[in-house]
Write an enzyme that holds these catalytic residues in place. Structure first.
Site, mmCIF file in Angstrom:
data_model
loop_
_atom_site.group_PDB
_atom_site.id
_atom_site.type_symbol
_atom_site.label_atom_id
_atom_site.label_comp_id
_atom_site.label_asym_id
_atom_site.label_seq_id
_atom_site.Cartn_x
_atom_site.Cartn_y
_atom_site.Cartn_z
ATOM 1 N N TYR A 24 0.785 -1.222 0.074
ATOM 2 C CA TYR A 24 -0.212 0.008 0.209
ATOM 3 C C TYR A 24 1.054 1.262 -0.006
ATOM 4 C CZ TYR A 24 -2.910 -3.452 1.033
ATOM 5 O OH TYR A 24 -3.689 -5.068 1.466
ATOM 6 N N TYR A 151 -12.962 -6.740 4.747
ATOM 7 C CA TYR A 151 -11.485 -7.178 3.916
ATOM 8 C C TYR A 151 -11.515 -8.278 3.426
ATOM 9 C CZ TYR A 151 -7.152 -7.457 2.586
ATOM 10 O OH TYR A 151 -5.808 -7.272 1.611
ATOM 11 N N ASP A 248 -15.054 -15.937 5.377
ATOM 12 C CA ASP A 248 -13.791 -16.001 5.189
ATOM 13 C C ASP A 248 -12.847 -15.889 6.458
ATOM 14 O OD1 ASP A 248 -11.381 -14.531 4.826
ATOM 15 O OD2 ASP A 248 -11.788 -13.024 3.649
ATOM 16 N N LYS A 277 -3.226 -16.434 6.047
ATOM 17 C CA LYS A 277 -2.054 -16.006 7.852
ATOM 18 C C LYS A 277 -1.700 -17.222 8.317
ATOM 19 C CE LYS A 277 -3.811 -11.232 6.981
ATOM 20 N NZ LYS A 277 -4.967 -10.921 6.091
HETATM 21 C C1 LIG Z 1 -5.239 -11.058 4.748
HETATM 22 C C2 LIG Z 1 -6.668 -11.270 4.338
HETATM 23 C C3 LIG Z 1 -6.828 -11.500 3.277
HETATM 24 C C4 LIG Z 1 -6.253 -11.599 1.899
HETATM 25 O O1 LIG Z 1 -4.682 -12.638 2.497
HETATM 26 P P1 LIG Z 1 -3.728 -12.396 1.666
HETATM 27 O O2 LIG Z 1 -2.820 -13.916 1.764
HETATM 28 O O3 LIG Z 1 -3.246 -10.965 2.014
HETATM 29 O O4 LIG Z 1 -3.598 -12.958 0.090
HETATM 30 C C5 LIG Z 1 -8.487 -12.116 3.062
HETATM 31 N N1 LIG Z 1 -9.340 -11.866 3.781
HETATM 32 C C6 LIG Z 1 -9.293 -11.606 5.082
HETATM 33 C C7 LIG Z 1 -10.409 -11.463 5.781
HETATM 34 C C8 LIG Z 1 -7.572 -10.882 5.110
HETATM 35 O O5 LIG Z 1 -7.363 -10.571 6.614
#
Ligand SMILES: *Cc1c(COP(=O)(O)O)cnc(C)c1O
Length: 427
Positions: A24, A151, A248, A277
């Site tokens: 960013y 997000y 997610d 993550k």
């Molecule tokens: C970080 C994140 C993503 C994207 O993951 P990347 O490994 O950075 O592509 C998607 N959804 C959520 C909720 C996240 O925190």
């Protein structure tokens, strides 16, 4: 500034500014990053001294750095193979990881697609949902519904379900697939909001492939928490109107909120779930998309009965081995006690922030602490204030927040909380 082994720091920073793009960020960068020489336990050895890591490298390093068990898993796997293609080949690390994920995730999720990043796992989730309906002869169901403040990553489909305003992707709003947005979920349960969710799903049912949300905690879209009861509302409305439900859990997974997966707070199983993550304990990039037999069988009955997705580094054995070891470490300890211990430490340590001028809200859930300001944070001043306290934080927008590694000791949790307060005050 002490020189680090290798390049002297000023030289390294000059080259960084000239050539290296950061997340960013503009090119060239305007603010010098800290240089990290190494990391061990919860400490980063940087050009500004040793700092306690308050960020777990963006939710991922839950066991801290340089962990002997994870190091050994990586070394052991390196001695076999660091990678082989996944088309036509398989290997024990990937199979073991898939089995572990199925066993530990909400009941009903049985199939695992290994991806190489969180954003890609969300792309795969969306592709699964769209293809499911297409296979069933309902190709008109192509849109996604989500709530604001979310997000889901930085590639195209994930961007289309990120918060459309004030977020990182506003620039592209005119070009992205147009999804259906409802208001951001209130913190507490409100029947009127639940009704709004039901009504929106019913109204758009014919064009909706799926609802996609971050359960219980919205991360990079604003660090907001909401009642798990909304997840049950979504589950029921999706079932009633033939819409798939995607959670997610890339940020919330692996214990961060005080449940192994946030879906457990509501005892809900989604049709598709993304993890990432903390999957590899912060060692290597890997994510996964899990789905139910219904989704997999639906796709397999279609005119094109395959999921046309296959990243080059799919199922990477090195990452999968470390992920297995990381999950073993997590489940082999009383992780919930550690998360609750950090939660209590953050509650106590962040309480004084409520009295600071410019602070709008202080909230803690699991091993996540958030101080929300009533203004955009001065990132440089806030970061410097945290560094003076010996802590690494990365505030954004109006938020100073922390999600420490689970191995952070009480004194270091208190230090992180002091740093958050200092950053909130100076920022
Ligand atoms: C970080 C994140 C993503 C994207 O993951 P990347 O490994 O950075 O592509 C998607 N959804 C959520 C909720 C996240 O925190």
């Amino acid at each position: 500034m002490p020189d680090l082994p290798g390049l002297p720091v000023p030289e390294l920073l000059a080259l960084d500014r000239r050539h290296v793009w950061h997340p960013y960020g503009p090119m060239p960068g305007r603010v010098d990053p800290l240089v990290v020489e190494s990391a061990s336990g919860v400490r980063l050895r940087t050009s500004s001294g040793d700092l306690v890591d308050g960020m777990s490298s963006w939710w991922s390093a839950i066991h801290g750095y340089n962990h002997p068990v994870l190091n050994e898993a990586a070394r052991e796997q390196l001695g076999r193979m660091s990678h082989v293609m996944f088309g036509g080949l398989t290997h024990e690390p990937a199979v073991r990881l898939a089995k572990l994920l199925v066993d530990m995730s909400p009941k009903g999720l049985e199939h695992v697609f290994l991806a190489d990043s969180g954003s890609v796992s969300v792309e795969v989730a969306v592709k699964m949902c769209l293809q499911y309906w297409r296979s069933l002869g309902r190709g008109g169901k192509q849109r996604l519904l989500t709530w604001r403040g979310g997000y889901h990553g930085d590639t195209w489909q994930p961007m289309s379900v990120c918060d459309p305003e004030g977020g990182m992707h506003e620039l592209w709003s005119g070009m992205l697939p147009r999804q259906v947005f409802v208001d951001a979920p209130p913190a507490g349960y409100e029947e009127a909001y639940a009704e709004q969710l039901r009504a929106a799903i019913e109204r758009h049912a014919d064009e909706l492939a799926a609802v996609i949300v971050e359960p219980v905690v919205q991360g990079a879209g604003g660090m907001r928490f909401h009642s798990p009861a909304y997840l049950r509302v979504l589950r029921e409305a999706c079932d009633a109107h033939d819409v798939l439900l995607v959670f997610d859990e890339i940020a919330t997974g692996f214990g961060r909120t005080g449940a192994l997966f946030a879906a457990e707070h509501a005892a809900v199983t989604p049709d598709v779930m993304c993890v990432g993550k903390a999957l590899t304990g912060g060692y290597l990039t890997m994510a996964a998309t899990l789905c139910t037999p219904r989704v997999a069988e639906g796709i397999s009955r279609g005119e094109v009965p395959v999921l046309a997705h296959g990243p080059t580094f799919m199922g990477n054995p090195l990452a999968a081995s470390v992920a297995c070891a990381s999950i073993g470490l997590l489940l082999g300890q009383d992780w919930l006690a550690e998360v609750k211990r950090i939660e209590a430490g953050l509650r106590e340590g962040l309480a004084p922030a409520r009295e600071l001028p410019g602070v709008q809200d202080v909230r803690v859930l699991g091993a996540i602490g958030v101080v929300q300001l009533d203004h955009e944070v001065d990132m440089r001043a806030a970061t410097e204030a945290a560094v003076r306290e010996g802590v690494w934080l990365r505030p954004f927008r109006d938020l100073v927040y922390t999600m420490p590694p689970y191995v952070t000791g009480d004194e270091d949790v208190a230090r992180i909380a002091r740093a958050v307060c200092a950053a909130a005050k100076e920022g």
